[in-house]
Design an enzyme around this catalytic site. Structure first.
Site, PDB file in Angstrom:
ATOM      1  N   GLN A 178       0.819  -1.215   0.000  1.00  0.00           N
ATOM      2  CA  GLN A 178       0.000   0.000   0.000  1.00  0.00           C
ATOM      3  C   GLN A 178       0.851   1.262   0.000  1.00  0.00           C
ATOM      4  O   GLN A 178       0.375   2.333  -0.395  1.00  0.00           O
ATOM      5  CB  GLN A 178      -0.936   0.004   1.208  1.00  0.00           C
ATOM      6  CG  GLN A 178      -2.172   0.838   1.050  1.00  0.00           C
ATOM      7  CD  GLN A 178      -3.043   0.404  -0.119  1.00  0.00           C
ATOM      8  OE1 GLN A 178      -3.209   1.141  -1.085  1.00  0.00           O
ATOM      9  NE2 GLN A 178      -3.595  -0.804  -0.043  1.00  0.00           N
ATOM     10  N   SER A 198       3.010  -4.869  -5.118  1.00  0.00           N
ATOM     11  CA  SER A 198       1.973  -5.298  -6.055  1.00  0.00           C
ATOM     12  C   SER A 198       1.765  -4.235  -7.116  1.00  0.00           C
ATOM     13  O   SER A 198       1.700  -3.041  -6.812  1.00  0.00           O
ATOM     14  CB  SER A 198       0.653  -5.557  -5.312  1.00  0.00           C
ATOM     15  OG  SER A 198      -0.348  -6.007  -6.202  1.00  0.00           O
ATOM     16  N   HIS A 200      -0.844  -3.548  -9.177  1.00  0.00           N
ATOM     17  CA  HIS A 200      -2.117  -2.848  -9.391  1.00  0.00           C
ATOM     18  C   HIS A 200      -2.398  -1.771  -8.358  1.00  0.00           C
ATOM     19  O   HIS A 200      -3.395  -1.061  -8.457  1.00  0.00           O
ATOM     20  CB  HIS A 200      -3.274  -3.843  -9.476  1.00  0.00           C
ATOM     21  CG  HIS A 200      -3.726  -4.405  -8.171  1.00  0.00           C
ATOM     22  ND1 HIS A 200      -4.882  -3.997  -7.555  1.00  0.00           N
ATOM     23  CD2 HIS A 200      -3.197  -5.358  -7.387  1.00  0.00           C
ATOM     24  CE1 HIS A 200      -5.046  -4.686  -6.433  1.00  0.00           C
ATOM     25  NE2 HIS A 200      -4.029  -5.517  -6.307  1.00  0.00           N
ATOM     26  N   THR A 237       6.631 -20.009 -16.517  1.00  0.00           N
ATOM     27  CA  THR A 237       6.903 -19.017 -17.551  1.00  0.00           C
ATOM     28  C   THR A 237       6.459 -17.643 -17.075  1.00  0.00           C
ATOM     29  O   THR A 237       5.338 -17.464 -16.605  1.00  0.00           O
ATOM     30  CB  THR A 237       6.161 -19.387 -18.849  1.00  0.00           C
ATOM     31  OG1 THR A 237       6.611 -20.669 -19.287  1.00  0.00           O
ATOM     32  CG2 THR A 237       6.416 -18.352 -19.937  1.00  0.00           C
ATOM     33  N   CYS A 323     -14.972  -8.891   2.405  1.00  0.00           N
ATOM     34  CA  CYS A 323     -14.522 -10.227   2.045  1.00  0.00           C
ATOM     35  C   CYS A 323     -14.691 -10.423   0.544  1.00  0.00           C
ATOM     36  O   CYS A 323     -15.258  -9.599  -0.163  1.00  0.00           O
ATOM     37  CB  CYS A 323     -15.301 -11.285   2.818  1.00  0.00           C
ATOM     38  SG  CYS A 323     -17.026 -11.434   2.312  1.00  0.00           S
TER      39      CYS A 323
END
Length: 384
Positions: A178, A198, A200, A237, A323
């Site tokens: 974050q 991460s 995204h 891969t 969730c």
């Protein structure tokens, strides 16, 4: 359709133009990055360029970046018994903060009986005294503390925690997912031995992440075995397009970081000033936070009602925690901070990004005034 406002950047970010172009270019490549012919070398070149960009963003060496399918896999890869700092003993237990992401709270590959949790205070900051107590006696520990909380935005005292962990012979993992692109940091300055990231969360594609290691760290056991990709640390891969998009997004985020962070800070202060028109409680506002994040509630508010109300008004926000089925759940972060379940059930998170504008904040506050007015009216009616 009227303009929609996206204020859920901590959940995921829009794809940056730079990442979109990198993805498109990589999709046109025919080669496998493990092949030695020209087409394979071209794919490998994209991966290694992205590896350098990710490493530079956190002050690490490119050889220490391991690409994964996302942040959850990166955390699972990091949380493993047997990790060993140079000259140290292998870790045999795991200590995590109670405010971590679910992928860390799950304990990774440690047996449940060997996992302990560090308390957090009312402001959403980990209790370093409790960490010190937990590390007394027993085998060396792998400790996992996030750099910035995904719900409250509270920035954790990682440098101080690193000193405590290393003094006890342990290893420190930092989930910086974050924080990347919202605040500057370097692994060495933090004292982190492993960092997870991460794509995204910084304008890159979903489904790509990274584990970054410090020099001298040994004993990392791969989750996926088979081929020798990622220096034998993650078989399979490589997702060339996703990795290329990650590298492009990180480069753009770091280039724009000082200006973007300053602008988001101003917008957040304006937003929170408007929220306080009602008896809003803003969590972790007494400590250093990410510049884009606001987690708030009003006593009696149900997050599900507020999220739906905002959505109908054209504003995308989230509850403090949701969730995978989309049902609103009480925030485990707020419960760990000592708030009761009613308060934890009512938290709403607003998070901004590089393209958020003054007009977006205005529309959000306009929607909030309408929602809050109805809420307070209903509360007065119910207590009359």
């Amino acid at each position: 359709m009227s303009k929609r406002v996206y204020l859920d950047w901590n959940a995921t970010t829009p794809l940056r133009d730079e990442a979109r172009r990198a993805l498109a270019a990589a999709q046109d490549l025919a080669g496998n990055a493990s092949s030695v012919h020209a087409e394979g070398r071209e794919a490998r070149k994209l991966i290694e360029g992205a590896r350098s960009a990710v490493a530079a963003a956190v002050g690490a060496q490119p050889r220490n970046v391991v690409f994964t399918s996302g942040g959850t896999e990166a955390n699972a890869l990091a949380l493993a018994p047997g990790l060993q700092a140079e000259g140290g003993s292998p870790v045999g237990r795991l200590v995590v903060s109670a405010i971590e992401h679910a992928s860390v709270l799950s304990g990774g590959r440690f047996p449940p009986g060997s996992v302990a949790r560090i308390r957090a205070g009312r402001a959403g900051v980990v209790d370093l005294g409790h960490l010190r107590d937990l590390l007394q006696g027993g085998p060396p520990a792998l400790v996992s503390i996030m750099l910035a909380n995904n719900e409250t935005g509270a920035i954790q005292p990682i440098e101080e925690a690193a000193g405590i962990v290393h003094e006890a012979g342990g290893i420190l993992h930092v989930d910086a997912i974050q924080a990347l692109g919202k605040m500057p940091f370097e692994m060495r300055a933090l004292g982190a031995d492993l960092v997870t990231l991460s794509a995204h969360k910084v304008g890159g594609p979903k489904g790509t992440g990274a584990l970054v290691l410090s020099d001298g760290l040994n004993g990392l056991e791969p989750l996926l075995r088979g081929g020798g990709q990622e220096s034998n640390r993650r078989a399979g891969t490589e997702n060339v397009a996703g990795i290329a998009g990650f590298g492009a997004a990180v480069g753009a985020a770091m280039a724009d970081l000082p200006a973007a962070a300053a602008r988001m800070q101003v917008l957040r202060e304006r937003l929170e000033s408007g929220l306080r028109w009602t008896p809003a409680i803003i969590f972790s506002d007494s400590v250093r936070r990410l510049p884009n994040t606001t987690l708030f509630t009003v006593p009696g508010l149900r997050a599900e009602t507020a999220v739906i109300g905002f959505d109908l008004a054209g504003i995308a926000v989230s509850s403090g925690s949701a969730c995978s089925s989309g049902k609103v759940q009480p925030s485990h972060v707020l419960e760990a901070m000592g708030f009761d379940s009613n308060m934890a059930q009512g938290a709403v998170r607003l998070s901004m990004g590089w393209s958020t504008q003054d007009a977006d904040v205005d529309l959000c506050l306009e929607a909030w005034r309408s929602l809050a007015g109805r809420l307070l009216k209903d509360q007065r009616r119910n207590t009359a």
